[in-house]
Motif scaffolding. Sequence first.
Motif, PDB file in Angstrom:
ATOM      1  N   GLY A  65       0.855  -1.008   0.049  1.00 54.67           N
ATOM      2  CA  GLY A  65      -0.136   0.114  -0.014  1.00 54.67           C
ATOM      3  C   GLY A  65       0.896   1.334   0.132  1.00 54.67           C
ATOM      4  O   GLY A  65       0.211   2.128   0.456  1.00 54.67           O
ATOM      5  N   ALA A  66       2.082   1.247  -0.451  1.00 50.52           N
ATOM      6  CA  ALA A  66       2.793   2.637  -0.607  1.00 50.52           C
ATOM      7  C   ALA A  66       2.260   3.465  -1.578  1.00 50.52           C
ATOM      8  O   ALA A  66       1.720   2.913  -2.506  1.00 50.52           O
ATOM      9  N   ASP A  67       2.498   4.822  -1.433  1.00 53.13           N
ATOM     10  CA  ASP A  67       2.044   5.804  -2.306  1.00 53.13           C
ATOM     11  C   ASP A  67       3.179   6.701  -2.467  1.00 53.13           C
ATOM     12  O   ASP A  67       4.388   6.498  -2.123  1.00 53.13           O
ATOM     13  N   ARG A  68       2.986   7.730  -3.308  1.00 54.69           N
ATOM     14  CA  ARG A  68       4.139   8.492  -3.812  1.00 54.69           C
ATOM     15  C   ARG A  68       4.817   9.234  -2.511  1.00 54.69           C
ATOM     16  O   ARG A  68       6.229   9.315  -2.557  1.00 54.69           O
ATOM     17  N   ARG A  69       4.087   9.430  -1.351  1.00 56.99           N
ATOM     18  CA  ARG A  69       4.635   9.989  -0.257  1.00 56.99           C
ATOM     19  C   ARG A  69       5.744   9.053   0.503  1.00 56.99           C
ATOM     20  O   ARG A  69       6.559   9.685   1.031  1.00 56.99           O
ATOM     21  N   GLU A 102      -2.080   8.099 -10.407  1.00 60.79           N
ATOM     22  CA  GLU A 102      -3.573   7.999 -10.634  1.00 60.79           C
ATOM     23  C   GLU A 102      -4.046   8.899  -9.581  1.00 60.79           C
ATOM     24  O   GLU A 102      -4.291   8.230  -8.403  1.00 60.79           O
ATOM     25  N   ASP A 103      -4.564  10.117  -9.796  1.00 57.54           N
ATOM     26  CA  ASP A 103      -5.240  10.865  -8.813  1.00 57.54           C
ATOM     27  C   ASP A 103      -4.527  10.982  -7.475  1.00 57.54           C
ATOM     28  O   ASP A 103      -4.794  10.899  -6.444  1.00 57.54           O
ATOM     29  N   GLY A 104      -3.101  11.375  -7.843  1.00 56.05           N
ATOM     30  CA  GLY A 104      -2.286  11.575  -6.632  1.00 56.05           C
ATOM     31  C   GLY A 104      -1.842  10.420  -6.043  1.00 56.05           C
ATOM     32  O   GLY A 104      -0.682  10.347  -5.023  1.00 56.05           O
ATOM     33  N   SER A 105      -2.077   9.363  -6.487  1.00 57.41           N
ATOM     34  CA  SER A 105      -1.693   7.803  -6.006  1.00 57.41           C
ATOM     35  C   SER A 105      -0.983   7.110  -6.847  1.00 57.41           C
ATOM     36  O   SER A 105      -0.794   7.400  -8.048  1.00 57.41           O
ATOM     37  N   LEU A 106       0.103   6.382  -6.515  1.00 55.55           N
ATOM     38  CA  LEU A 106       0.591   5.287  -7.211  1.00 55.55           C
ATOM     39  C   LEU A 106      -0.106   4.043  -7.458  1.00 55.55           C
ATOM     40  O   LEU A 106      -0.525   3.486  -6.537  1.00 55.55           O
ATOM     41  N   VAL A 107      -0.241   3.432  -8.552  1.00 51.03           N
ATOM     42  CA  VAL A 107      -0.647   2.006  -8.880  1.00 51.03           C
ATOM     43  C   VAL A 107       0.095   1.197  -9.760  1.00 51.03           C
ATOM     44  O   VAL A 107       0.960   1.998 -10.768  1.00 51.03           O
ATOM     45  N   PRO A 108       0.385   0.002  -9.626  1.00 46.47           N
ATOM     46  CA  PRO A 108       1.139  -0.882 -10.716  1.00 46.47           C
ATOM     47  C   PRO A 108       0.249  -0.919 -11.830  1.00 46.47           C
ATOM     48  O   PRO A 108      -1.009  -0.880 -11.771  1.00 46.47           O
ATOM     49  N   THR A 109       1.111  -1.027 -13.108  1.00 50.30           N
ATOM     50  CA  THR A 109       0.552  -0.999 -14.216  1.00 50.30           C
ATOM     51  C   THR A 109       0.037  -2.521 -14.546  1.00 50.30           C
ATOM     52  O   THR A 109       0.801  -3.280 -13.973  1.00 50.30           O
ATOM     53  N   HIS A 110      -0.577  -2.653 -15.576  1.00 47.75           N
ATOM     54  CA  HIS A 110      -0.867  -4.031 -16.011  1.00 47.75           C
ATOM     55  C   HIS A 110       0.512  -5.012 -16.535  1.00 47.75           C
ATOM     56  O   HIS A 110       0.679  -5.875 -16.187  1.00 47.75           O
TER      57      HIS A 110
END
Length: 309
Positions: free
Chosen positions: A38-42, A76-84
């Motif tokens: 659940g890490a994000d850009r911060r 995405e919307d200020g968060s990081l998500v893994p790509t496909h």
Amino acid sequence: MRDVLTDSDLRLQFAGHETFPLRLLWLKKAFDAVAYHGADRRTFQEQSAIAQFGVGKNMALAMRHWAIATGMLAEEDGSLVPTHLAWLLLDNRAGLDPFLEDPSTLWLVHAALAGTPEQSTTFFFAFNTLNQAVFDRGGLVEAIHDLAKMRGARATAETVKRDVEVFLRSYAPRSGDAGEDAAEPLLAELALISESRLSGQFEFVRGPKPNLQDGVFALVLKRFWARWHPDAPTLSAEQASYGAGSPGRVFKLDEDSVMARLAKIGDVTSGAIIWTDTAGLRQVSMTRKLDTIDDNALITSSYPYRRAA
């Protein structure tokens, strides 16, 4: 063909890596942190990054930069998500290459950097715009800084110099590096650039690239076609070999090697793209729309041992 870096509104980027080349396990660490913890850009910006990733804060920022630049993470919307793509390659259970041990993964990472000017402008410029095979550090810095000034980009000569150094060390690491800098960069194994220790010059290594799978070649051809020639029903052999963003340029393939791969493109794409070499006409043609070609199938076909298992 128009110069894609000067005759467009593309955003140019010459920073974000904190002067660190991409290292072997950084993409896996970044993916795991976001996908499983659940890490994000911060997370990459905080002091806790030292404990999370086992590297200093600046290196953690570099990890985030490279994960985004190579298409493994997206914002995405200020968060990081893994790509496909990241799930396909790096997932612990079903990933094709979780620990980046297969050459196909390295070629995919390289193609993302050398084929995407918005995220890694220096990489794109060097592989696609620089026409000479042998070049020196100073000349590359000057050419890219001239581009930045012409485009009005906020990049000082020193910023460009640091970016060029990171680019060069990504493929031809310095033998005198110590500590973390001594870890071989991920892309050095591809042997795309060699350095003359005596003259201080660098040289692109052109040739057939035996460990480049046809599926990866076809994927880059498809992306090149869709992005830079979306309305063209055909592409000439010359465009596939020398066009900015083409597989010939990105992979530094000699023309004969490009022709040999184009001759097999129908088998690789299930007939969606076919090769013609008659009466002096050498080109590839679409038999159906490019978006019907399954990227996942092209990538998966590039891991034959994993697929057989």
